[in-house]
Structure formats: structure tokens, C-alpha cells
Design an enzyme around this catalytic site. Sequence first.
Site, mmCIF file in Angstrom:
data_model
loop_
_atom_site.group_PDB
_atom_site.id
_atom_site.type_symbol
_atom_site.label_atom_id
_atom_site.label_comp_id
_atom_site.label_asym_id
_atom_site.label_seq_id
_atom_site.Cartn_x
_atom_site.Cartn_y
_atom_site.Cartn_z
ATOM 1 N N ARG A 24 -15.159 -126.876 74.404
ATOM 2 C CA ARG A 24 -16.699 -126.652 73.735
ATOM 3 C C ARG A 24 -17.774 -126.428 74.671
ATOM 4 N NH1 ARG A 24 -17.459 -129.070 68.602
ATOM 5 N NH2 ARG A 24 -15.800 -130.601 69.205
ATOM 6 N N CYS A 51 -15.321 -119.241 46.941
ATOM 7 C CA CYS A 51 -15.427 -119.918 45.683
ATOM 8 C C CYS A 51 -14.976 -121.486 46.022
ATOM 9 C CB CYS A 51 -14.407 -119.248 44.885
ATOM 10 S SG CYS A 51 -14.348 -119.647 43.143
ATOM 11 N N TYR A 108 -14.505 -123.540 68.151
ATOM 12 C CA TYR A 108 -13.688 -123.955 66.893
ATOM 13 C C TYR A 108 -14.303 -123.112 65.923
ATOM 14 C CZ TYR A 108 -12.285 -127.321 70.116
ATOM 15 O OH TYR A 108 -11.748 -127.933 71.242
#
Length: 473
Positions: A321, A389, A418
Site C-alpha cells: 500500500r 444495486c 486494493y
Amino acid sequence: MVSTLDSTPNSLSYLSANAADSTEQMTSPNQKLLPLSAEVSEQDHLVIGGCDVPELIERFGSPLYILDESTLRLACQQYRDAMTQHYPGESLVIYASKAWSCLAVCAVVNSEDLGIDVVSGGELLTATQAGVSANHLYFHGNNKSAQELQMGIDVGCRIVVDNWFELKLLTQCLKESDTTASILLRLTPGIECHTHEYIRTGHLDSKFGFDPDQLEDVFKYVAQQPQIQCIGLHAHIGSQIFELQPHQDLAEVMVRWIQVAREYGLPISELDIGGGLGICYTESDDPPSIHTWVKTVAESVVQACKELGASLPRLICEPGRSLIGSACVTAYTVGSQKTVPGIRTYVAVDGGMSDNPRPITYQSVYRALVANRMSAPLTEKTTLAGKHCESGDVIIQEASLPSVQPNDIVVVAGTGAYNYSMASNYNRVPRPAAVLVKDGEAHLIIKRETLQDLIRHDCLPEALAPTATPTDG
């Protein structure tokens, strides 16, 4: 002609460093909310890597991952140089490619002389196809299949063994292949850190690694396997960590276990202490700089070796990260809006949980800005919602934005880690394209999926195939 974001009313301190007190910290990419090349043009547009973001949307479509090559390279260089500066022994920085595995990212990292950490056959194939050599590849994972282990054996990479099942499966594969493998053993050090429970991996209640009470039996077993050369130990305590103390504690735990392993005759020469350094997702986040993190880890290992009388191992760390998170943004196009009087206003974009599942999975918080009107005042608190949805498909619950209109370009910062790697086709939505930008040039590194891509692997039994419908008359 461009200006830095710090000089614009809508900057929200996107380029400000938190708790910075040195040159290294001031330029640490993980302490920035946007890529280091981010600027504002005379047209009041966000510019990244010398490329106008609204123009990138016109050219490549929306949503779009925009990865700044210079920011990624600088993070690689800072890790590599800090390790060389602060660790007197041999060292290697390896990129945890689960953060974002694709050919271009692996190739950039490899060109900076970093290794690659993979956790599946797919990530291993990607790294090898990008030109990464076997001695720079480390194969992790807690449930590697026999086929994946065989891939690792054939490639010749180091295999990080996670548990008894995998250790015995590897032994069987090696006997059948009549070859050898270099391995590291992953252990669970029992160290807690303050982060989301799903991304804590060093505490005892974890699916990863051998528990401490298993290790001496593991060492004894491995020492009896002539086709296995155990060259190292590995641990990883978690992700998005802002604390330094857990990493200091980890050094002493791991060096002690190295000493025990050597007593069993294992030729331990490598110590992989994982990664975990956090990044800024909002202005309130205050992670240590890359330089500070590496200095802390390196000095802690040196001190532990000195106190325990151990020789210095080859020190390995695995940032993911903090290498790539801040180097990328995701650009969306605004569509519908809905105001619930007295409650909130929803602003919908043309992506959401299929290209960034972290908010719905980890309750992660992001920051956003309007890329085509950078100087517009922040007058609204809106809920930036996705198109899927699902009521929980919300990118940012309370986004500080100008009054937005359909077709505005909203950019969400810090999406390099990610996001693409965890993307899905929920609601059969194609995954976005990705571009690599530098010096005013943009190169496509991942093509946008098409609707036909979504059904490419579907199989329709012949009995269910549509037939012509008879017409009247």
C-alpha cells in the site's frame, strides 16, 4: 501554466505532509493524499503526471484509474535507499503485489531493483511475464495448491510456507519433481497493532502462519528434509499501521526464533519482517514517512541481533500500500442526484463498489475533489454513491465538495492499493481501464472491459439455448 494545489481555494491541503520534520518526510509519497505530480491548470483542471484529468476521461473513458509513474518510482527509491542507509547488512525491498498486480506495475517496480511478493499462481505468472527474476520472487499464501507450489518450484522462486499442510504438500511435490526448493517459514508472532481486524495478521488468532508452540517441531521436520533448504523466517503483523512500536517488538521476536532455528541446523540467512506502513486517505491521517519506518525497522533488527549475539540476516521488507496507494486516483463522471430533505444529498457516479470495494468491506474513508472545477468553493456535504444495486454502495459518506452537476469529473484520491486488485463485475459492470502517466504522456496499461468480456466464459447448455419464436400468421 499550472499551479500547485496548495495555492487553490479547493486544495483541502491535498499535498500537505503530516508531522513532517525532515527532507525525507516532506517528500514521502505515503504522507500525501494525491500523487506528487498533482497540479492545477489554467483551465482550473486537475493535472496528474502532466496530463489533464478531464482530457484523460475524454480519451480513455470513465471510470478511470490514473497511476502516476513518478510517485510510484520515488516510493520505490525511498524504500531501497533508506534500507541501504540504515541497515549495515544485505537487504532487499520486495513489493507486495497483491496491492495491485499487473504487468506494467510489476515492470516499473522491477526496474527499480525491487523484488516482488506474490500470493497466487496468477500473481506469479504476472511477475514472471513482467521480467522479474526468480531470485527476486517470494511466493506467499496460506493455502497454495499443489499446482501453484509446482509453479513456484518450476520458476525457482523462494516459497514462503505457511502451515503444516502446505509444508507436507511441498515435500511431496519436491519428491515427485526430484528437485529442491528454498523456503521461508511464516510464523505468527503474537503482536497486536491498531488497525482494522480484517487486516491484522500478526496476532495469535490469525489464519496465517505457524503458531509459536509449533515452531520447534516444524524446525525439526524441515531439518530432516534433504530437498528443502530453509533459508529464512517471515512474519507480517498487519496493514495500514501508523505505529512504530509493533515493528520494533517484531524484530526481537523474530531474531530470537532465528537463533532457535539455527540450533536445529537450519541455514537461516534471511529475515522477512513484512510491511504494513499506512498512507494518508484523509487529512487527519498521520503515518510515519517511508524513511522513518525503514530506519525504525532496520535499527531494531540490528539492536536485537547485537543483544542476542546473532549475525545479521539479509533483511527483507514487503511494502504494498505505501508504495502504490498514493500514486493513483480514480476519476468518475457524475450522473444522478437525490436529495432527502433534512437528511442528505446523494451524488451518484458511474462506478463504485465494483472498482473500489474497500468502503463497503472495511468502512474505509476517502477524500474526493471535482477535477474540472478545482477552484470551486466547498459548499456541500454530500454522500458520494456508486451505481450498483446495493444500499451500501457508498464511496464516501460525507464528502466535502462544491455543488456538482451531471458530467462533472470527481476524483477519489489514494486508490492505488486494493482497488483494481479487489475489483469485481458485480451487477455485470465492466472493470475500468487504467493509464500510466508521466511527463504529459499517458499509456494504457489495462484495457477497459467490454460487455462481451463479461459473458466470454459463460457456458450455455444446448437445451437452454434460445430458439426462434414463432410469429403470428
